[in-house]
Design a protein around this motif. Structure first.
Motif, PDB file in Angstrom:
ATOM      1  N   SER A 114      -4.100   2.662   8.714  1.00 58.40           N
ATOM      2  CA  SER A 114      -4.116   1.564   9.385  1.00 58.40           C
ATOM      3  C   SER A 114      -2.952   1.355  10.424  1.00 58.40           C
ATOM      4  CB  SER A 114      -4.248   0.296   8.505  1.00 58.40           C
ATOM      5  OG  SER A 114      -3.106   0.221   7.843  1.00 58.40           O
ATOM      6  N   HIS A 115      -2.041   1.830  10.237  1.00 54.39           N
ATOM      7  CA  HIS A 115      -0.758   1.814  11.096  1.00 54.39           C
ATOM      8  C   HIS A 115      -0.745   3.103  12.370  1.00 54.39           C
ATOM      9  CE1 HIS A 115       0.757  -1.433   8.817  1.00 54.39           C
ATOM     10  NE2 HIS A 115       0.757  -0.713   7.756  1.00 54.39           N
ATOM     11  N   ARG A 116      -1.796   3.965  12.496  1.00 54.86           N
ATOM     12  CA  ARG A 116      -1.622   5.081  13.213  1.00 54.86           C
ATOM     13  C   ARG A 116      -1.420   4.786  14.620  1.00 54.86           C
ATOM     14  NH1 ARG A 116      -6.888   4.236  11.259  1.00 54.86           N
ATOM     15  NH2 ARG A 116      -8.563   3.348  12.689  1.00 54.86           N
ATOM     16  N   GLY A 117      -1.473   3.654  14.939  1.00 52.19           N
ATOM     17  CA  GLY A 117      -1.372   3.105  16.463  1.00 52.19           C
ATOM     18  C   GLY A 117      -0.117   2.737  16.845  1.00 52.19           C
ATOM     19  N   THR A 118       0.814   2.726  15.890  1.00 52.82           N
ATOM     20  CA  THR A 118       2.107   1.957  15.524  1.00 52.82           C
ATOM     21  C   THR A 118       3.026   3.044  16.020  1.00 52.82           C
ATOM     22  OG1 THR A 118       1.417   0.609  13.936  1.00 52.82           O
ATOM     23  CG2 THR A 118       3.866   0.609  14.616  1.00 52.82           C
ATOM     24  N   ILE A 119       3.149   4.235  16.013  1.00 49.75           N
ATOM     25  CA  ILE A 119       4.064   5.402  16.197  1.00 49.75           C
ATOM     26  C   ILE A 119       4.004   5.854  17.408  1.00 49.75           C
ATOM     27  CG2 ILE A 119       4.805   7.671  15.319  1.00 49.75           C
ATOM     28  CD1 ILE A 119       5.127   5.464  13.143  1.00 49.75           C
ATOM     29  N   SER A 120       5.116   5.835  18.087  1.00 49.43           N
ATOM     30  CA  SER A 120       5.371   6.289  19.479  1.00 49.43           C
ATOM     31  C   SER A 120       5.793   7.908  19.348  1.00 49.43           C
ATOM     32  CB  SER A 120       5.969   5.617  20.466  1.00 49.43           C
ATOM     33  OG  SER A 120       7.448   5.514  19.836  1.00 49.43           O
ATOM     34  N   SER A 121       6.551   8.189  18.412  1.00 49.92           N
ATOM     35  CA  SER A 121       7.259   9.648  17.992  1.00 49.92           C
ATOM     36  C   SER A 121       7.692   9.681  16.554  1.00 49.92           C
ATOM     37  CB  SER A 121       8.705   9.623  18.979  1.00 49.92           C
ATOM     38  OG  SER A 121       8.847  10.941  18.992  1.00 49.92           O
ATOM     39  N   TYR A 122       7.211  10.752  16.156  1.00 44.83           N
ATOM     40  CA  TYR A 122       7.509  11.039  14.698  1.00 44.83           C
ATOM     41  C   TYR A 122       8.217  12.441  14.875  1.00 44.83           C
ATOM     42  CZ  TYR A 122       7.007  11.233   9.739  1.00 44.83           C
ATOM     43  OH  TYR A 122       7.395  10.969   8.424  1.00 44.83           O
TER      44      TYR A 122
END
Length: 317
Positions: A114-122
């Protein structure tokens, strides 16, 4: 990247890999996690794609190991989920940097959740031997590779020991070297004309470092850290971490299991296997801890309030 010590035997030069034991800890952790997944303690559909050869055929770990693996994973997952939820609350995307990532699957679990759109860089960093194996495994696994994004924007890098995509970056690094010699170069922070992989203006979570970088950026943002280790913060590493992070907190795994995890999850896992060594389990969990904290940057009036980023007792929001 590593200068391996050499010895001579029978006139032949031999190389001694002194880092093999360190890398083996990742294999041990992956096998333990896979055992917990097999027994139903954890759900991780991506781990099997990153396991070392033959690991799937090893016998399950004892219940004591499975329970400990579950408590550790549950607590770190909760802290990361709370971090991502706070970013969404403030309508911000964030970065996660995992030092010594090994065969960790967190990126794929976030990318499919559900948080997939929150990451800009991993960003993941580890020994080149570990990142080489992981890059090969990712490239060969359709479930892993598809979650990286567009194939034309995904590349094998660093001579086969790294991989980069629009969001996920796997980099080889020797974390024992000074950051200016390892991390800054890997993250392209001081390479003219290169787009840096890390943005100091974005809320960033890393399981320790980068305080000077964020202070020098002049940006209003937040840096958080999560550490799971043997309990005790009086060694050199613990003192540096505590000096770099304010609002730092710690919970032993015993405290987390007894006060935070909650009766429903405890009852679920206790039904999975018979555990006779309760006193031994309590002793083991008492000697490990989650430690986390954050530091804010920028003008005081613009700093975000993240004091709610903590592990609270079950039922307390």
């Amino acid at each position: 990247m590593y200068a391996l010590p050499q010895r001579f035997a029978g006139g032949l030069e031999e190389r001694v890999d002194t880092d093999a034991a360190i890398r083996q800890t990742d294999t041990d952790a992956a096998v333990a996690r896979f055992s917990a997944v097999q027994k139903g303690y954890l759900y991780d559909p991506y781990l099997k794609h990153l396991l070392p050869r033959g690991a799937q055929f090893q016998p399950p770990r004892p219940p004591l190991i499975n329970v400990g693996t579950h408590v550790r994973s549950h607590g770190i997952d909760k802290l990361v989920d709370k971090w991502l939820a706070l970013c969404e609350r403030d309508e911000k995307r964030c970065q996660i940097v995992s030092l010594g990532a090994g065969s960790d699957t967190r990126f794929w679990r976030i990318a499919s959740g559900s948080h997939r759109g929150t990451i800009s860089s991993y960003i993941e960093l580890d020994f080149p031997e570990n990142t080489t194996k992981k890059a090969i495994a990712i490239r060969r696994s359709k479930p892993l590779y598809e979650l990286l994004g567009s194939p034309q924007d995904t590349y094998i890098t660093h001579g086969g020991s790294g991989l980069t995509s629009p969001i996920y970056h796997l980099l080889p690094a020797d974390l024992r070297l000074p950051p200016a010699e390892s991390l800054a170069i890997m993250l392209q922070l001081n390479t003219p004309g290169a787009a840096p992989l890390l943005d100091p203006s974005v809320p960033t979570l890393l399981p320790t470092w980068f305080v000077d970088l964020f202070e020098q950026s002049g940006q209003s943002t937040i840096l958080g850290g999560i550490v799971y280790e043997m309990f005790g913060l009086t060694d050199a590493f613990g003192k540096v971490m505590l000096s770099n992070l304010k609002h730092s907190r710690a919970l032993t795994l015993r405290e987390y299991r007894g006060n935070v995890m909650g009766p429903p999850e405890l009852e679920r896992v206790m039904e999975l296997e018979m555990l006779d060594e309760m006193e031994e389990l309590e002793l083991v969990l008492r000697h490990y801890a989650f430690t986390w904290g954050y530091r804010t940057f920028g003008p005081e009036e613009q700093r975000l309030d993240w004091s709610v980023w903590r592990l609270r007792p079950f039922g307390v929001e």
